[in-house]
Design a protein around this motif. Structure first.
Motif, PDB file in Angstrom:
ATOM      1  N   GLY A 398     -13.682  11.065 -21.463  1.00  0.00           N
ATOM      2  CA  GLY A 398     -12.376  11.072 -21.952  1.00  0.00           C
ATOM      3  C   GLY A 398     -12.275  10.262 -23.286  1.00  0.00           C
ATOM      4  O   GLY A 398     -11.074  10.239 -23.920  1.00  0.00           O
ATOM      5  N   TRP A 399     -13.497   9.420 -24.028  1.00  0.00           N
ATOM      6  CA  TRP A 399     -13.109   8.746 -25.036  1.00  0.00           C
ATOM      7  C   TRP A 399     -13.917   9.556 -26.231  1.00  0.00           C
ATOM      8  O   TRP A 399     -15.114   9.932 -25.859  1.00  0.00           O
ATOM      9  N   CYS A 400     -13.303   9.393 -27.466  1.00  0.00           N
ATOM     10  CA  CYS A 400     -14.193   9.857 -28.465  1.00  0.00           C
ATOM     11  C   CYS A 400     -13.746   8.923 -29.673  1.00  0.00           C
ATOM     12  O   CYS A 400     -12.895   7.943 -29.586  1.00  0.00           O
ATOM     13  N   GLN A 419      -6.046  15.814 -38.304  1.00  0.00           N
ATOM     14  CA  GLN A 419      -6.644  16.597 -37.989  1.00  0.00           C
ATOM     15  C   GLN A 419      -7.678  16.298 -36.978  1.00  0.00           C
ATOM     16  O   GLN A 419      -7.869  16.889 -35.808  1.00  0.00           O
ATOM     17  N   ARG A 420      -8.185  15.151 -36.871  1.00  0.00           N
ATOM     18  CA  ARG A 420      -9.390  14.712 -35.992  1.00  0.00           C
ATOM     19  C   ARG A 420      -8.584  14.513 -34.656  1.00  0.00           C
ATOM     20  O   ARG A 420      -9.249  14.701 -33.819  1.00  0.00           O
ATOM     21  N   ILE A 421      -7.295  13.648 -34.623  1.00  0.00           N
ATOM     22  CA  ILE A 421      -6.531  13.319 -33.654  1.00  0.00           C
ATOM     23  C   ILE A 421      -6.352  14.704 -32.839  1.00  0.00           C
ATOM     24  O   ILE A 421      -6.516  14.783 -31.420  1.00  0.00           O
ATOM     25  N   SER A 422      -5.696  15.678 -33.424  1.00  0.00           N
ATOM     26  CA  SER A 422      -5.097  16.997 -32.849  1.00  0.00           C
ATOM     27  C   SER A 422      -6.334  17.477 -32.225  1.00  0.00           C
ATOM     28  O   SER A 422      -6.272  18.286 -30.933  1.00  0.00           O
ATOM     29  N   GLU A 423      -7.844  17.584 -32.923  1.00  0.00           N
ATOM     30  CA  GLU A 423      -8.624  18.257 -32.437  1.00  0.00           C
ATOM     31  C   GLU A 423      -9.165  17.488 -30.865  1.00  0.00           C
ATOM     32  O   GLU A 423      -9.456  18.566 -29.781  1.00  0.00           O
ATOM     33  N   ALA A 424      -8.992  16.581 -31.060  1.00  0.00           N
ATOM     34  CA  ALA A 424      -9.606  15.717 -29.735  1.00  0.00           C
ATOM     35  C   ALA A 424      -8.442  15.930 -28.679  1.00  0.00           C
ATOM     36  O   ALA A 424      -8.903  15.873 -27.261  1.00  0.00           O
ATOM     37  N   GLU A 425      -7.071  15.816 -28.997  1.00  0.00           N
ATOM     38  CA  GLU A 425      -6.026  15.968 -27.981  1.00  0.00           C
ATOM     39  C   GLU A 425      -6.180  17.566 -27.675  1.00  0.00           C
ATOM     40  O   GLU A 425      -6.083  17.678 -26.228  1.00  0.00           O
ATOM     41  N   LYS A 426      -6.543  18.464 -28.361  1.00  0.00           N
ATOM     42  CA  LYS A 426      -6.443  20.040 -27.801  1.00  0.00           C
ATOM     43  C   LYS A 426      -7.580  20.287 -26.844  1.00  0.00           C
ATOM     44  O   LYS A 426      -7.219  21.041 -26.020  1.00  0.00           O
ATOM     45  N   LEU A 427      -8.777  19.356 -27.018  1.00  0.00           N
ATOM     46  CA  LEU A 427     -10.034  19.569 -25.839  1.00  0.00           C
ATOM     47  C   LEU A 427      -9.672  18.524 -24.685  1.00  0.00           C
ATOM     48  O   LEU A 427     -10.943  18.402 -24.311  1.00  0.00           O
ATOM     49  N   GLY A 428      -8.482  17.909 -24.695  1.00  0.00           N
ATOM     50  CA  GLY A 428      -8.254  17.267 -23.487  1.00  0.00           C
ATOM     51  C   GLY A 428      -8.989  15.769 -23.330  1.00  0.00           C
ATOM     52  O   GLY A 428      -8.888  15.182 -22.262  1.00  0.00           O
ATOM     53  N   PHE A 429      -8.995  15.052 -24.376  1.00  0.00           N
ATOM     54  CA  PHE A 429      -9.759  13.825 -24.471  1.00  0.00           C
ATOM     55  C   PHE A 429      -8.266  13.017 -24.340  1.00  0.00           C
ATOM     56  O   PHE A 429      -7.398  13.128 -24.729  1.00  0.00           O
ATOM     57  N   SER A 430      -8.512  11.667 -23.535  1.00  0.00           N
ATOM     58  CA  SER A 430      -7.441  10.701 -23.394  1.00  0.00           C
ATOM     59  C   SER A 430      -7.182   9.853 -24.129  1.00  0.00           C
ATOM     60  O   SER A 430      -6.349   9.141 -24.447  1.00  0.00           O
ATOM     61  N   HIS A 431      -8.312   9.293 -24.906  1.00  0.00           N
ATOM     62  CA  HIS A 431      -8.335   8.022 -25.792  1.00  0.00           C
ATOM     63  C   HIS A 431      -9.411   8.559 -27.161  1.00  0.00           C
ATOM     64  O   HIS A 431     -10.368   9.063 -27.019  1.00  0.00           O
ATOM     65  N   ILE A 432      -8.735   7.990 -28.325  1.00  0.00           N
ATOM     66  CA  ILE A 432      -9.718   8.044 -29.206  1.00  0.00           C
ATOM     67  C   ILE A 432      -9.450   6.635 -30.356  1.00  0.00           C
ATOM     68  O   ILE A 432      -8.408   6.153 -30.495  1.00  0.00           O
ATOM     69  N   ILE A 433     -10.725   6.103 -30.760  1.00  0.00           N
ATOM     70  CA  ILE A 433     -10.773   5.260 -31.512  1.00  0.00           C
ATOM     71  C   ILE A 433     -10.795   5.334 -33.036  1.00  0.00           C
ATOM     72  O   ILE A 433     -11.640   6.157 -33.403  1.00  0.00           O
ATOM     73  N   ALA A 460     -14.198  -2.284 -31.357  1.00  0.00           N
ATOM     74  CA  ALA A 460     -14.540  -0.775 -30.946  1.00  0.00           C
ATOM     75  C   ALA A 460     -15.557  -1.005 -29.672  1.00  0.00           C
ATOM     76  O   ALA A 460     -15.447  -0.192 -28.652  1.00  0.00           O
ATOM     77  N   LEU A 461     -16.479  -1.758 -29.747  1.00  0.00           N
ATOM     78  CA  LEU A 461     -17.406  -1.958 -28.543  1.00  0.00           C
ATOM     79  C   LEU A 461     -16.890  -2.568 -27.335  1.00  0.00           C
ATOM     80  O   LEU A 461     -16.949  -2.432 -26.164  1.00  0.00           O
ATOM     81  N   ARG A 462     -15.843  -3.500 -27.584  1.00  0.00           N
ATOM     82  CA  ARG A 462     -15.052  -4.203 -26.685  1.00  0.00           C
ATOM     83  C   ARG A 462     -14.205  -3.344 -25.817  1.00  0.00           C
ATOM     84  O   ARG A 462     -14.119  -3.143 -24.598  1.00  0.00           O
ATOM     85  N   ALA A 463     -13.624  -2.215 -26.637  1.00  0.00           N
ATOM     86  CA  ALA A 463     -12.613  -1.311 -25.877  1.00  0.00           C
ATOM     87  C   ALA A 463     -13.644  -0.269 -25.185  1.00  0.00           C
ATOM     88  O   ALA A 463     -12.896   0.096 -24.178  1.00  0.00           O
ATOM     89  N   LEU A 464     -14.742  -0.133 -25.585  1.00  0.00           N
ATOM     90  CA  LEU A 464     -15.579   1.155 -24.877  1.00  0.00           C
ATOM     91  C   LEU A 464     -16.347   0.268 -23.652  1.00  0.00           C
ATOM     92  O   LEU A 464     -16.342   0.993 -22.419  1.00  0.00           O
TER      93      LEU A 464
END
Length: 466
Positions: A398-400, A419-433, A460-464
């Protein structure tokens, strides 16, 4: 009778010389000069490129006039719809009348299949397919394999010919709306005393086809060969002559094929077309993210998902990394589908700014699906995949992510973040960095996906990984 002149031309860049030179002064390549013979009789005195008795130079003098820029009427010619969304996108919206397009690719990648399939679907245009490599029976077998009905065969005419003069005679008789030359390396003209595929033959045949396309308004598509180095065969001047250069790429062991624009006078060179090779031909891939993310990697380390953009198309791509102890003294660095020099830079940033020692580790990177991605927003996913494999800890599903990494370890902003956020949301991802700098002017309320802004790689690595 005047003797033929001898000159030497560089196969790589087209530099001419009166004598043989070991190293080309233009491109710096060794042993690339080849001897060619030039006839003292100009082309305009013979048959000419347009048939017997037509002088090209006299036509040019009669038609050419000096015009002021303000007196030239600007108008947009209607483009020819190829009935292929991927091909239309790469061409810049369709085929321009009077243009000349060069299509290159490795042997067996599907150049002739793509061309024949497109021409069979172009029912409203009279197409002349000139083949210098295959017989008419072979083309008929391929058309039947492409599962296209015989009802569309009336618009497509096949000519198996290698002589340029004979081709122009048939063009004058048939009067087609579109011409396909398969391939330009097999065509030869009587005005050049060398075999087909030589520098002089390719240059003269391409120039004659260019003059025909510009004067008649009939577009011409040339299919070209690829050398073992991956470049288009023939002189470099061939790429300068044509209006558009598109390359058909892909690994024969994968089902995906990439149509990439290298040069385009009528559109952008950053566009990308994706096809899937099937038994019945090439299928257009309108949503490549779903195909590239079909595998379930939950619980596996070394896998990160990035939201990339090629041209105007956003899609999610999977980055795979493997880090292991070096078996030999010098660690290996290997990248497939990604720039290896940028991989080395990102590993240096990971070691210097984050503190992970990778000097004695082998690092292998792969972009899944056989794609070759040049988007800088892939940097963050590359670092995340390498670190995930190094510590053998998987990234939660769920992370990208999307972000460019600088030399000081900062996460730099990327273009078209919505556009990047919308594509990730369309494919069901829950979090995006995303980079923190991209939050400016971004309406976070219209996205259901949770945005995780970061300023440095450590954040970013701490969040992952916590």
């Amino acid at each position: 009778m005047a003797k033929d002149k001898v000159m030497y031309v560089c196969e790589n860049c087209g530099q001419e010389s009166a004598k043989w030179i070991g190293k080309c002064p233009s491109c710096g390549q060794w042993n690339t000069f080849k001897e060619i013979k030039t006839s003292p009789q100009p082309l305009s005195k013979g048959r000419g490129a347009f048939g017997a008795g037509v002088s090209i130079s006299s036509r040019g003098r009669d038609a050419a006039k000096v015009l002021r820029l303000r007196d030239i009427e600007g108008h947009d010619d209607p483009r020819i719809d190829m009935h292929d969304e991927e091909l239309n996108r790469v061409l810049g919206g369709g085929l321009v009348p009077g243009s000349i397009v060069l299509l290159g690719g490795e042997p067996g990648i599907g150049k002739s299949t793509l061309t024949l399939q497109t021409m069979l679907n172009l029912k409203e245009k009279r197409v002349l397919y000139v083949s210098g490599e295959e017989s008419a029976h072979q083309l008929k077998m391929r058309a039947e394999r492409l599962a296209v009905g015989d009802s569309v065969a009336d618009n497509l005419m096949i000519l198996c010919e290698n002589s340029l003069e004979a081709i122009f005679d048939h063009i004058k008789e048939v009067e087609p709306n579109l011409i396909i030359i398969d391939s330009i390396q097999t065509i030869e003209t009587e005005d050049v005393e060398s075999s087909a595929g030589s520098i002089a033959q390719v240059r003269e045949c391409a120039s004659a086809l260019l003059r025909f396309a510009k004067s008649s308004g009939v577009p011409v598509i040339l299919i070209g060969h690829i050398t073992k180095e991956g470049t288009l065969a023939g002189p470099k001047i061939l790429e300068h002559i044509v209006d558009t250069v598109i390359q058909f790429e892909g690994d024969q062991h994968y089902m995906y094929r990439i149509l990439r624009s290298i040069k385009n006078r009528f559109g952008s060179t950053s566009e990308l077309g994706i096809y899937e090779m099937q038994q019945t031909g090439l299928r257009q891939v309108s949503n490549p993210s779903e195909l590239l993310l079909t595998e379930d990697h939950d619980g596996l380390s070394g896998v990160a998902i990035s939201s990339a953009i090629e041209g105007v198309r956003p899609f999610l791509v999977e980055t795979q990394a493997l880090v292991s102890s070096a078996a030999y003294g010098t660690p290996q660095r290997s990248a497939t589908g990604f720039d290896q020099r940028r991989l080395n830079m990102l590993l240096a940033v990971l070691e210097k700014r984050v503190g992970f020692k990778l000097m004695q580790k082998d690092v292998f990177l792969n972009i899944a699906g056989g794609l070759r991605v040049t988007d800088m927003a892939m940097d963050l996913s590359v670092i995340a995949a390498v670190l995930s494999s190094n510590v053998d800890t998987p990234i939660e599903s769920g992370w990208c992510m999307a972000g460019e990494v600088g030399l000081s370890g900062e996460v730099r902003p990327v273009a078209r973040i919505e556009q990047r956020i919308s594509e990730a949301e369309k494919l069901g991802f829950s979090h995006i960095i995303i980079p923190k700098y991209n939050l400016g002017g971004l309406n976070r309320k219209k996205f259901k996906i949770e945005l995780v802004p970061v300023r440095k790689v450590e954040e970013a690595l701490r969040a992952l990984f916590g």
